[in-house]
Structures are given as C-alpha cells and as structure tokens.
Design an enzyme around this catalytic site. Structure first.
Site, short mmCIF file in Angstrom:
data_model
loop_
_atom_site.label_atom_id
_atom_site.label_comp_id
_atom_site.label_asym_id
_atom_site.label_seq_id
_atom_site.Cartn_x
_atom_site.Cartn_y
_atom_site.Cartn_z
N ASP A 1 -6.10 -20.95 -6.48
CA ASP A 1 -5.83 -19.49 -5.47
C ASP A 1 -7.24 -19.11 -4.32
O ASP A 1 -8.55 -19.24 -4.38
CB ASP A 1 -7.37 -19.11 -7.24
CG ASP A 1 -8.21 -17.33 -7.49
OD1 ASP A 1 -7.94 -16.85 -6.53
OD2 ASP A 1 -7.60 -17.08 -8.69
N GLY B 1 8.11 -11.53 -2.34
CA GLY B 1 7.79 -9.97 -1.63
C GLY B 1 7.57 -10.35 0.00
O GLY B 1 8.41 -11.37 0.56
N GLY C 1 9.31 -1.64 -0.63
CA GLY C 1 9.84 -2.19 -1.53
C GLY C 1 9.86 -3.44 -1.58
O GLY C 1 10.55 -4.46 -2.15
N THR C 2 8.22 -3.90 -2.86
CA THR C 2 7.77 -5.09 -3.88
C THR C 2 7.63 -4.93 -5.03
O THR C 2 7.56 -3.04 -5.25
CB THR C 2 7.37 -5.86 -3.09
OG1 THR C 2 5.45 -5.03 -2.73
CG2 THR C 2 7.53 -5.84 -1.01
N TYR D 1 -8.60 -0.90 -4.08
CA TYR D 1 -7.39 -1.11 -3.20
C TYR D 1 -7.64 -1.02 -1.64
O TYR D 1 -7.89 -1.60 -0.93
CB TYR D 1 -5.91 -1.15 -3.89
CG TYR D 1 -4.59 -1.32 -2.87
CD1 TYR D 1 -4.91 -3.12 -2.73
CD2 TYR D 1 -4.21 -0.98 -2.16
CE1 TYR D 1 -4.01 -3.39 -2.11
CE2 TYR D 1 -3.35 -1.11 -1.03
CZ TYR D 1 -3.12 -2.70 -1.43
OH TYR D 1 -2.38 -2.98 -0.82
N LYS E 1 -8.65 -2.91 1.43
CA LYS E 1 -8.14 -3.21 2.93
C LYS E 1 -9.23 -2.36 3.99
O LYS E 1 -8.53 -3.00 4.93
CB LYS E 1 -7.00 -2.37 2.93
CG LYS E 1 -6.02 -2.60 1.46
CD LYS E 1 -5.75 -4.09 2.00
CE LYS E 1 -4.69 -5.10 1.05
NZ LYS E 1 -4.39 -6.92 1.28
#
Length: 263
Positions: free
Chosen positions: A66, A18, A193-194, A159, A163
C-alpha cells in the site's frame, strides 16, 4: 530510449491496470525492465503485466503493498532493485478517486483519499530520492497529477485537493533534489477511459439522476481533440519524462488532456 546494452529499471505504482499498465508496457517498449507495484488484491493483474513486459523482451518483477504505508514503499524499491538492479525511474502512479458533495464526505473517506493520493506520492518521492542518492546516480521521479490540479471539478473536491497537492509537492521536490541530479515532474491526464472514470461516471450520474455514461459523454464536448483520452496517450508523455529528452525539465506538471485546460 534505453539501448539493449543498458539495463535500466523503472518502478511504477498502481501498475496492474489502466494508466499504470499502459506506462509499464510503454516503458518496456522503450527498453526498461519494470518493477510492477500494486496492492495484493491486484496480483492477477500484476502477473498479466509481467507477462506483457516479458513478451517485449524485458525483465519484470511484481511487488505488493500500500503506497500509504512508507514501509511498503521502501520495500517496493528494495525488492525490485534486488531483483532487477539499480533504479532509474520511479513513477508514482497509484491513486484513488472519490465523487461526493463536500457536505457528504465522511472523515474516514477523506483520510483514505489523503493517505493514498498525497501521503502515498510523498512516500514514493522520498523512497525514490533515497535510492538514487544511495546509488550515487541521477534519476527521474514522475508523479500522477490530473487536470484538476489546475481546475477542480464539483463533486470531486477531495480528489481535486490532493492533485493540487501533488503539483506543489512536485515543485518542492524538484527544488530539493536538483543538487542530487534528480528531476521531478508530473503528468496531468484529463478524462481517460479507465475503470476509475467508469466509477466517476457511475457516481456522477447517480447523484444527478442522469443515464449511465452521460457524464463521460458530456466531457467530450469540452475536449478539442474530440475524444476521451486512452491510457496510451498518457503513457507516451511518461515515456518522454522518463527518457533523456526531458533531462533539462524539472518541477513541471504537464497537461495531457486533448485540449481541456490551458496552463
């Protein structure tokens, strides 16, 4: 852009696919050697990115772990710089998304979101700054925000919150690290577009009872450029933030969304 006589190194987290992969390839085109960081499960993807970087005439090494584990992040830097030399750019790109109504978000899922998207970026900023200071060099730290750092989306509350946090962290880090000649900026992609947006579309359409792909298609109506972004669009901005033309810029979160939000 780095000249062939310079050996400059960039570390990118979540670089196996991506946006992260596009950034790795673009910075390799710009002359950087690349530390390709991702989770162990992405080993095949990481090896593919390393091949792509080497085909561009630059060196690359893969590191695994991680970002929510500060020891892993410190090891990314240690292993990468041992292999490729001093660090010059750190791109904290790794992140995850979650699509759920607030009322349905489970504590474990929320904890994972906060661990990766907030703590992970914090640990990356911290490790990068420590390395630049130890090198007695300037450096560039770049984080992954999103358009939701300016305008949250429904069903993406957790989410969106993370952010917004990245945006605030970027400003605070810029203030603290300026005395060390370290700049800190973030990029805020729109609808890209991922695989992540494929998952968002799948979850949104399931919740709404609409056809697969329709959530993504609806977003196009609000994009002035008339199309969904591609990872290379974002990589071009990161190229600028990684290079000398952005030396007088710090504490900024820059939208790259084709004209959805205005800040």
């Amino acid at each position: 852009m780095v000249t062939q006589n310079q050996r400059s190194t960039a570390l990118i987290t979540g670089a196996g696919r991506g946006i992260g992969r596009a950034i790795a390839e673009r910075l390799a085109d710009d002359g950087f050697d690349i530390i390709v960081a991702d989770v162990p499960e992405a080993k095949d993807n990481v090896n593919s990115v390393i091949d792509a970087v080497q085909q561009r005439g630059r060196d690359a090494v893969g590191v695994f772990g991680d970002v929510s584990n500060p020891d892993d992040v410190a090891r990314f830097v240690a292993e990468g710089t041992t292999a490729l030399g001093d660090l010059h750019v750190f791109v904290a790109n790794a992140g995850i998304a979650q699509v759920d109504p607030i009322l349905d978000v489970e504590p474990a899922a929320l904890d994972r979101m906060l661990d990766v998207n907030i703590k992970g970026v914090f640990y990356c900023y911290q490790a990068a700054a420590r390395q630049f200071i130890a090198q007695k060099s300037s450096g560039k730290i770049i984080g992954a925000a999103s358009i939701v750092a300016y305008r949250p989306f429904p069903l993406l509350a957790s989410y969106s919150a993370t952010k917004w946090a990245v945006r605030g962290l970027t400003q605070a880090a810029a203030m603290e690290f300026a005395k060390h000649k370290i700049t800190v900026n973030a990029y805020a992609p729109g609808v890209v577009g991922t695989a992540m947006w494929d998952l968002i579309d799948e979850r949104l359409t399931t919740l709404e009872g609409t056809p697969r792909g329709s959530a993504l298609e609806r977003q196009v109506d609000g994009i002035l450029a008339g199309r969904v972004s591609v990872p290379e669009d974002v990589a071009k901005l990161v190229s600028f933030l990684s290079g000398p033309d952005s030396d007088h810029m710090t504490g900024q979160t820059v939208l790259i969304d084709g004209g959805i939000n205005f800040a």
